[in-house]
Design a protein around this motif. Structure first.
Motif, PDB file in Angstrom:
ATOM      1  N   ASP A   1      37.635  45.399  51.828  1.00 16.75           N
ATOM      2  CA  ASP A   1      36.228  45.336  52.201  1.00 16.75           C
ATOM      3  C   ASP A   1      35.799  46.641  52.872  1.00 16.75           C
ATOM      4  O   ASP A   1      35.522  46.673  54.070  1.00 16.75           O
ATOM      5  N   VAL A   2      35.784  47.716  52.087  1.00 11.39           N
ATOM      6  CA  VAL A   2      35.368  49.027  52.595  1.00 11.39           C
ATOM      7  C   VAL A   2      34.414  49.687  51.606  1.00 11.39           C
ATOM      8  O   VAL A   2      34.494  49.455  50.404  1.00 11.39           O
ATOM      9  N   GLY A   3      33.513  50.491  52.137  1.00 13.88           N
ATOM     10  CA  GLY A   3      32.593  51.250  51.299  1.00 13.88           C
ATOM     11  C   GLY A   3      31.882  50.375  50.291  1.00 13.88           C
ATOM     12  O   GLY A   3      31.452  49.264  50.591  1.00 13.88           O
ATOM     13  N   GLY A   4      31.774  50.877  49.072  1.00 13.44           N
ATOM     14  CA  GLY A   4      31.080  50.160  48.009  1.00 13.44           C
ATOM     15  C   GLY A   4      31.976  49.227  47.206  1.00 13.44           C
ATOM     16  O   GLY A   4      31.515  48.637  46.230  1.00 13.44           O
ATOM     17  N   LEU A   5      33.231  49.066  47.599  1.00 14.79           N
ATOM     18  CA  LEU A   5      34.130  48.216  46.821  1.00 14.79           C
ATOM     19  C   LEU A   5      33.639  46.773  46.714  1.00 14.79           C
ATOM     20  O   LEU A   5      33.678  46.191  45.620  1.00 14.79           O
ATOM     21  N   PRO A   6      33.149  46.160  47.810  1.00 10.61           N
ATOM     22  CA  PRO A   6      32.664  44.783  47.672  1.00 10.61           C
ATOM     23  C   PRO A   6      31.403  44.661  46.797  1.00 10.61           C
ATOM     24  O   PRO A   6      31.099  43.579  46.316  1.00 10.61           O
ATOM     25  N   GLU A   7      30.690  45.756  46.601  1.00  8.99           N
ATOM     26  CA  GLU A   7      29.531  45.722  45.703  1.00  8.99           C
ATOM     27  C   GLU A   7      29.981  45.760  44.246  1.00  8.99           C
ATOM     28  O   GLU A   7      29.303  45.226  43.377  1.00  8.99           O
ATOM     29  N   ALA A   8      31.115  46.382  43.989  1.00  9.16           N
ATOM     30  CA  ALA A   8      31.628  46.484  42.627  1.00  9.16           C
ATOM     31  C   ALA A   8      32.466  45.268  42.246  1.00  9.16           C
ATOM     32  O   ALA A   8      32.373  44.768  41.127  1.00  9.16           O
TER      33      ALA A   8
ATOM     34  N   PHE B   1      37.865  47.767  35.306  1.00 12.30           N
ATOM     35  CA  PHE B   1      36.885  46.905  34.650  1.00 12.30           C
ATOM     36  C   PHE B   1      36.681  47.318  33.189  1.00 12.30           C
ATOM     37  O   PHE B   1      36.433  46.472  32.336  1.00 12.30           O
ATOM     38  N   GLY B   2      36.781  48.606  32.904  1.00  8.33           N
ATOM     39  CA  GLY B   2      36.673  49.076  31.526  1.00  8.33           C
ATOM     40  C   GLY B   2      37.765  48.492  30.637  1.00  8.33           C
ATOM     41  O   GLY B   2      37.582  48.339  29.424  1.00  8.33           O
ATOM     42  N   PHE B   3      38.890  48.160  31.237  1.00 10.24           N
ATOM     43  CA  PHE B   3      39.985  47.509  30.515  1.00 10.24           C
ATOM     44  C   PHE B   3      39.999  46.000  30.758  1.00 10.24           C
ATOM     45  O   PHE B   3      41.003  45.334  30.486  1.00 10.24           O
ATOM     46  N   GLU B   4      38.890  45.483  31.306  1.00  8.26           N
ATOM     47  CA  GLU B   4      38.727  44.059  31.620  1.00  8.26           C
ATOM     48  C   GLU B   4      39.834  43.549  32.541  1.00  8.26           C
ATOM     49  O   GLU B   4      40.298  42.416  32.433  1.00  8.26           O
ATOM     50  N   LEU B   5      40.239  44.408  33.478  1.00 10.94           N
ATOM     51  CA  LEU B   5      41.296  44.070  34.418  1.00 10.94           C
ATOM     52  C   LEU B   5      40.690  43.739  35.781  1.00 10.94           C
ATOM     53  O   LEU B   5      39.984  44.561  36.363  1.00 10.94           O
ATOM     54  N   PRO B   6      40.940  42.547  36.304  1.00 10.75           N
ATOM     55  CA  PRO B   6      40.441  42.178  37.632  1.00 10.75           C
ATOM     56  C   PRO B   6      41.023  43.081  38.720  1.00 10.75           C
ATOM     57  O   PRO B   6      42.074  43.703  38.534  1.00 10.75           O
ATOM     58  N   VAL B   7      40.340  43.105  39.866  1.00 11.97           N
ATOM     59  CA  VAL B   7      40.714  43.996  40.962  1.00 11.97           C
ATOM     60  C   VAL B   7      40.787  43.219  42.276  1.00 11.97           C
ATOM     61  O   VAL B   7      39.902  42.429  42.583  1.00 11.97           O
ATOM     62  N   ILE B   8      41.844  43.485  43.026  1.00 11.71           N
ATOM     63  CA  ILE B   8      41.931  43.024  44.407  1.00 11.71           C
ATOM     64  C   ILE B   8      41.727  44.265  45.260  1.00 11.71           C
ATOM     65  O   ILE B   8      42.485  45.236  45.148  1.00 11.71           O
TER      66      ILE B   8
ATOM     67  N   ALA C   1      36.546  54.194  51.944  1.00 13.57           N
ATOM     68  CA  ALA C   1      36.081  54.617  50.624  1.00 13.57           C
ATOM     69  C   ALA C   1      34.567  54.603  50.621  1.00 13.57           C
ATOM     70  O   ALA C   1      33.944  53.898  51.406  1.00 13.57           O
ATOM     71  N   THR C   2      33.992  55.385  49.737  1.00  6.32           N
ATOM     72  CA  THR C   2      32.573  55.232  49.470  1.00  6.32           C
ATOM     73  C   THR C   2      32.467  54.363  48.222  1.00  6.32           C
ATOM     74  O   THR C   2      31.793  53.351  48.211  1.00  6.32           O
ATOM     75  N   GLN C   3      33.208  54.731  47.203  1.00  4.22           N
ATOM     76  CA  GLN C   3      33.269  54.027  45.934  1.00  4.22           C
ATOM     77  C   GLN C   3      34.612  54.377  45.312  1.00  4.22           C
ATOM     78  O   GLN C   3      35.325  55.220  45.822  1.00  4.22           O
ATOM     79  N   SER C   4      34.979  53.761  44.208  1.00  7.85           N
ATOM     80  CA  SER C   4      36.231  54.076  43.544  1.00  7.85           C
ATOM     81  C   SER C   4      36.061  54.052  42.040  1.00  7.85           C
ATOM     82  O   SER C   4      35.674  53.028  41.471  1.00  7.85           O
ATOM     83  N   ALA C   5      36.375  55.175  41.428  1.00  6.30           N
ATOM     84  CA  ALA C   5      36.356  55.222  39.967  1.00  6.30           C
ATOM     85  C   ALA C   5      37.448  54.334  39.393  1.00  6.30           C
ATOM     86  O   ALA C   5      37.333  53.849  38.264  1.00  6.30           O
ATOM     87  N   ILE C   6      38.503  54.083  40.173  1.00  5.66           N
ATOM     88  CA  ILE C   6      39.608  53.248  39.703  1.00  5.66           C
ATOM     89  C   ILE C   6      39.113  51.837  39.386  1.00  5.66           C
ATOM     90  O   ILE C   6      39.531  51.228  38.396  1.00  5.66           O
TER      91      ILE C   6
ATOM     92  N   ASP D   1      48.538  43.035  35.295  1.00  6.49           N
ATOM     93  CA  ASP D   1      47.862  41.749  35.411  1.00  6.49           C
ATOM     94  C   ASP D   1      46.700  41.819  36.386  1.00  6.49           C
ATOM     95  O   ASP D   1      45.783  41.012  36.331  1.00  6.49           O
ATOM     96  N   VAL D   2      46.769  42.783  37.319  1.00 13.86           N
ATOM     97  CA  VAL D   2      45.714  42.975  38.308  1.00 13.86           C
ATOM     98  C   VAL D   2      45.834  44.390  38.866  1.00 13.86           C
ATOM     99  O   VAL D   2      46.931  44.938  38.953  1.00 13.86           O
ATOM    100  N   ASN D   3      44.701  44.978  39.193  1.00 15.43           N
ATOM    101  CA  ASN D   3      44.669  46.297  39.830  1.00 15.43           C
ATOM    102  C   ASN D   3      44.422  46.077  41.323  1.00 15.43           C
ATOM    103  O   ASN D   3      43.537  45.307  41.695  1.00 15.43           O
ATOM    104  N   VAL D   4      45.226  46.735  42.154  1.00 15.40           N
ATOM    105  CA  VAL D   4      45.102  46.566  43.595  1.00 15.40           C
ATOM    106  C   VAL D   4      44.615  47.880  44.205  1.00 15.40           C
ATOM    107  O   VAL D   4      45.209  48.930  43.990  1.00 15.40           O
ATOM    108  N   CYS D   5      43.528  47.788  44.960  1.00 15.45           N
ATOM    109  CA  CYS D   5      42.929  48.938  45.652  1.00 15.45           C
ATOM    110  C   CYS D   5      42.873  48.617  47.144  1.00 15.45           C
ATOM    111  O   CYS D   5      41.836  48.176  47.648  1.00 15.45           O
ATOM    112  N   PRO D   6      43.972  48.840  47.867  1.00 13.92           N
ATOM    113  CA  PRO D   6      44.038  48.461  49.282  1.00 13.92           C
ATOM    114  C   PRO D   6      43.488  49.540  50.227  1.00 13.92           C
ATOM    115  O   PRO D   6      44.068  49.839  51.259  1.00 13.92           O
ATOM    116  N   TYR D   7      42.366  50.124  49.869  1.00 17.82           N
ATOM    117  CA  TYR D   7      41.815  51.275  50.583  1.00 17.82           C
ATOM    118  C   TYR D   7      41.550  50.990  52.061  1.00 17.82           C
ATOM    119  O   TYR D   7      41.141  49.900  52.433  1.00 17.82           O
ATOM    120  N   VAL D   8      41.764  52.015  52.856  1.00 17.71           N
ATOM    121  CA  VAL D   8      41.448  51.992  54.285  1.00 17.71           C
ATOM    122  C   VAL D   8      39.997  52.411  54.474  1.00 17.71           C
ATOM    123  O   VAL D   8      39.279  51.895  55.315  1.00 17.71           O
TER     124      VAL D   8
END
Length: 176
Positions: free
Chosen positions: A106-113, A96-103, A86-91, A77-84
């Motif tokens: 606020d690290v690296g490029g995650l807030p840009e994605a 998003f490729g599966f139209e799945l929202p992400v939680i 990161a620069t970016q995440s292919a995950i 139902d949601v993908n969780v990326c609780p990274y400490v």
């Protein structure tokens, strides 16, 4: 869903710490972890055991080949990326490729994605309480369908076509 290699910088321990509150406030919640734990498996299994909600975890230990990725994202139902860190995440892009929202944190490029409040939610890193609150809010406010539509609407900005346009514009700017 927590997906991918399990490494300390990916912050799985914060999702495990948040699991009690998530399970308590989201009826029927299951936390699926799919990825290679490497030499840390015992450490994470102990955390899950100590969480008090171990029966709500589903574990798929080991590398997940490309041909087996889809069922995990389709089931979530949601993908969780609780990274400490990161620069970016292919995950995130896979989700998003599966139209799945992400939680995500606020690290690296995650807030840009991940557009906070639109394609997912952004929380502070290393904060299991904020992570739990975001997951609970996601389900309490029924954000899944809205965020899925928004992920689909924003797909163009991650497309090869858009990337090509950016390169062409950059080239023209330099050429001038």
């Amino acid at each position: 869903l927590f997906f991918g290699l399990v490494r300390p910088y990916k912050g799985l321990k914060y999702l495990i710490q948040a699991s009690g509150e998530i399970v308590d406030k989201v009826p029927g919640a299951k936390i699926l972890i799919a990825g290679d734990f490497g030499s840390s498996k015992d450490e994470y299994m102990k955390m899950i055991e100590d969480s008090g909600v171990k029966d709500h975890f589903m574990i798929r230990d080991g590398y997940v080949p490309d041909t087996e990725v889809e069922p995990f994202f389709a089931a979530a139902d949601v993908n969780v990326c609780p990274y400490v860190s990161a620069t970016q995440s292919a995950i995130v892009q896979i989700a998003f490729g599966f139209e799945l929202p992400v939680i995500a944190t606020d690290v690296g490029g995650l807030p840009e994605a991940v557009t906070d409040g639109r394609t997912g939610m952004i929380v502070p890193p290393e904060d299991s309480s904020s992570l739990a609150k975001a997951v609970v809010k996601y389900f309490d406010e029924g954000k899944a369908e809205e965020f899925r539509r928004n992920v689909k609407d924003e797909a163009y900005r991650f497309s090869w076509e858009h990337l090509t346009e950016i390169f062409e514009e950059s080239y023209e700017s330099i050429r001038r």
